[in-house]
Design a protein around this motif. Sequence first.
Motif, PDB file in Angstrom:
ATOM      1  N   GLU A   8       6.745   5.853   1.424  1.00 42.01           N
ATOM      2  CA  GLU A   8       7.595   5.447   2.235  1.00 42.01           C
ATOM      3  C   GLU A   8       8.086   7.402   2.610  1.00 42.01           C
ATOM      4  O   GLU A   8       8.455   8.413   2.215  1.00 42.01           O
ATOM      5  CB  GLU A   8       8.513   5.097   1.276  1.00 42.01           C
ATOM      6  CG  GLU A   8      10.302   5.164   2.291  1.00 42.01           C
ATOM      7  CD  GLU A   8      10.673   4.061   1.508  1.00 42.01           C
ATOM      8  OE1 GLU A   8      12.404   3.652   2.103  1.00 42.01           O
ATOM      9  OE2 GLU A   8      11.044   3.330   0.833  1.00 42.01           O
ATOM     10  N   LYS A  12       8.999   6.299   8.403  1.00 43.27           N
ATOM     11  CA  LYS A  12       8.447   5.063   8.744  1.00 43.27           C
ATOM     12  C   LYS A  12       7.998   4.155   6.531  1.00 43.27           C
ATOM     13  O   LYS A  12       8.068   5.377   5.721  1.00 43.27           O
ATOM     14  CB  LYS A  12       7.236   4.936   9.288  1.00 43.27           C
ATOM     15  CG  LYS A  12       7.333   5.041  10.389  1.00 43.27           C
ATOM     16  CD  LYS A  12       6.595   5.948  11.445  1.00 43.27           C
ATOM     17  CE  LYS A  12       5.759   6.598  11.097  1.00 43.27           C
ATOM     18  NZ  LYS A  12       6.876   8.398  11.866  1.00 43.27           N
ATOM     19  N   LYS A  13       7.488   3.559   6.150  1.00 43.97           N
ATOM     20  CA  LYS A  13       7.111   2.750   5.506  1.00 43.97           C
ATOM     21  C   LYS A  13       5.671   2.711   5.926  1.00 43.97           C
ATOM     22  O   LYS A  13       5.231   1.827   6.597  1.00 43.97           O
ATOM     23  CB  LYS A  13       7.445   2.035   5.227  1.00 43.97           C
ATOM     24  CG  LYS A  13       8.888   2.069   3.977  1.00 43.97           C
ATOM     25  CD  LYS A  13       9.722   0.760   3.764  1.00 43.97           C
ATOM     26  CE  LYS A  13      11.339   0.842   3.439  1.00 43.97           C
ATOM     27  NZ  LYS A  13      11.773  -0.765   2.992  1.00 43.97           N
ATOM     28  N   VAL A  14       4.964   3.269   4.902  1.00 43.26           N
ATOM     29  CA  VAL A  14       3.478   2.969   5.263  1.00 43.26           C
ATOM     30  C   VAL A  14       3.505   2.062   4.090  1.00 43.26           C
ATOM     31  O   VAL A  14       2.852   1.895   2.631  1.00 43.26           O
ATOM     32  CB  VAL A  14       2.309   4.267   5.391  1.00 43.26           C
ATOM     33  CG1 VAL A  14       0.547   4.085   5.239  1.00 43.26           C
ATOM     34  CG2 VAL A  14       2.653   5.323   6.615  1.00 43.26           C
ATOM     35  N   TYR A  15       2.517   0.700   4.485  1.00 38.65           N
ATOM     36  CA  TYR A  15       1.533  -0.198   3.352  1.00 38.65           C
ATOM     37  C   TYR A  15      -0.225  -0.559   3.600  1.00 38.65           C
ATOM     38  O   TYR A  15      -0.246   0.446   4.953  1.00 38.65           O
ATOM     39  CB  TYR A  15       2.294  -1.265   4.116  1.00 38.65           C
ATOM     40  CG  TYR A  15       3.586  -1.858   4.156  1.00 38.65           C
ATOM     41  CD1 TYR A  15       3.684  -2.345   2.941  1.00 38.65           C
ATOM     42  CD2 TYR A  15       4.957  -1.378   4.774  1.00 38.65           C
ATOM     43  CE1 TYR A  15       5.837  -2.400   2.132  1.00 38.65           C
ATOM     44  CE2 TYR A  15       5.954  -1.172   4.356  1.00 38.65           C
ATOM     45  CZ  TYR A  15       6.487  -2.004   3.260  1.00 38.65           C
ATOM     46  OH  TYR A  15       7.739  -2.217   2.689  1.00 38.65           O
ATOM     47  N   LEU A  24      -3.927   0.478   7.726  1.00 40.77           N
ATOM     48  CA  LEU A  24      -2.883   0.526   6.988  1.00 40.77           C
ATOM     49  C   LEU A  24      -1.649  -0.440   8.223  1.00 40.77           C
ATOM     50  O   LEU A  24      -2.314  -0.411   9.371  1.00 40.77           O
ATOM     51  CB  LEU A  24      -2.069   1.990   7.251  1.00 40.77           C
ATOM     52  CG  LEU A  24      -3.050   2.706   5.983  1.00 40.77           C
ATOM     53  CD1 LEU A  24      -2.534   4.252   6.354  1.00 40.77           C
ATOM     54  CD2 LEU A  24      -2.840   2.412   4.856  1.00 40.77           C
ATOM     55  N   LEU A  26       2.119   0.458   9.989  1.00 38.25           N
ATOM     56  CA  LEU A  26       3.219   1.449   9.491  1.00 38.25           C
ATOM     57  C   LEU A  26       4.334   0.882  10.197  1.00 38.25           C
ATOM     58  O   LEU A  26       4.482   0.019  10.791  1.00 38.25           O
ATOM     59  CB  LEU A  26       3.271   2.094  10.985  1.00 38.25           C
ATOM     60  CG  LEU A  26       1.691   3.985  10.843  1.00 38.25           C
ATOM     61  CD1 LEU A  26       2.354   4.309  11.819  1.00 38.25           C
ATOM     62  CD2 LEU A  26       2.000   3.862   8.815  1.00 38.25           C
ATOM     63  N   GLU A  78       6.441  -3.654  13.446  1.00 35.59           N
ATOM     64  CA  GLU A  78       5.383  -2.965  12.584  1.00 35.59           C
ATOM     65  C   GLU A  78       3.981  -2.696  13.491  1.00 35.59           C
ATOM     66  O   GLU A  78       4.183  -3.216  14.565  1.00 35.59           O
ATOM     67  CB  GLU A  78       5.232  -3.745  11.360  1.00 35.59           C
ATOM     68  CG  GLU A  78       5.995  -3.922  10.040  1.00 35.59           C
ATOM     69  CD  GLU A  78       5.044  -4.791   9.541  1.00 35.59           C
ATOM     70  OE1 GLU A  78       6.441  -4.611   7.938  1.00 35.59           O
ATOM     71  OE2 GLU A  78       5.177  -6.030   9.318  1.00 35.59           O
ATOM     72  N   LYS A  83      -6.074   4.277   9.121  1.00 37.38           N
ATOM     73  CA  LYS A  83      -5.760   4.544   7.937  1.00 37.38           C
ATOM     74  C   LYS A  83      -6.404   6.303   8.668  1.00 37.38           C
ATOM     75  O   LYS A  83      -7.729   6.656   8.752  1.00 37.38           O
ATOM     76  CB  LYS A  83      -6.799   4.553   6.054  1.00 37.38           C
ATOM     77  CG  LYS A  83      -6.404   5.008   5.589  1.00 37.38           C
ATOM     78  CD  LYS A  83      -6.707   4.405   4.258  1.00 37.38           C
ATOM     79  CE  LYS A  83      -5.998   5.164   2.905  1.00 37.38           C
ATOM     80  NZ  LYS A  83      -6.342   4.478   1.996  1.00 37.38           N
ATOM     81  N   ASP A 192       0.556   9.879  13.606  1.00 39.55           N
ATOM     82  CA  ASP A 192       1.564   8.885  13.392  1.00 39.55           C
ATOM     83  C   ASP A 192       2.667   8.543  14.234  1.00 39.55           C
ATOM     84  O   ASP A 192       2.105   6.879  14.679  1.00 39.55           O
ATOM     85  CB  ASP A 192       2.619  10.757  13.598  1.00 39.55           C
ATOM     86  CG  ASP A 192       3.488  11.044  12.834  1.00 39.55           C
ATOM     87  OD1 ASP A 192       4.530  10.154  12.098  1.00 39.55           O
ATOM     88  OD2 ASP A 192       4.935  11.162  13.588  1.00 39.55           O
TER      89      ASP A 192
END
Length: 239
Positions: A8, A12-15, A24, A26, A78, A83, A192
């Motif tokens: 995090e 942004k949060k990255v999952y 991934l 975002l 999202e 990646k 980004d």
Amino acid sequence: MKGSLLYEGKAKKVYHVNDQEDQLILSYKNDATAFNGKKKDQFEGKGRLNNLITSKVFEYLKQHQIDSHFIKALNDTEQLVQKTTIIPLEVVVRNVAAGSITRRLGIQEKTRFTPPIVELFYKKDELNDPLINDVHAYHLTDITEQELVYIKEMALTVNEQLTQLFKEANLQLVDFKLEFGRLADGTIVLADEVSPDTCRLWDLETGEKMDKDVFRENIGDLISTYENILQRLEANTHA
């Protein structure tokens, strides 16, 4: 599809993506930060606007043969991306003097740079992302001289394309920040985001600031400004 949280950041949060090691998700947050996190606030709807604007910009760049990590927008907040291993450099392209360069070098705001100036900053919060030169970059990161030349050339190509994109939306692209990452095979791509958080945009007719400076300088409403930019881009692109 969305797996566990990987990281995090400020915006942004990255999952992880279940069953896809090379992708991934975002998730754009409603947080706004300025002055390296010293000024903070939250704005309902900001994550949606940055996600949709960035998605539109990356789609436009793809149409113009510029590769990025972007795959597609998944929903309002999202996006699915490839990646990458981020290279800890911020590449700033300046077409017109504004912000830190005016204070650092005593250059008057609105001075035009021909050709544009490309600056490197070391991506390190605890050091306040200092300005560095090429030799510093080789020492602080694993980037090679050839790769740095490539990144700078790519940044200038992105500048040409974005200048045109925003001009069609009646906006002047003053300056912007890019980040790059390596795919699994080592290929360097744009990563980004590209949004009013990372670009300075001025209205071509009035000179009004149309970016995160409205938050930095307390000169306007951030959400209505970003919404305006999205509407202009939607009206002028077919992405």
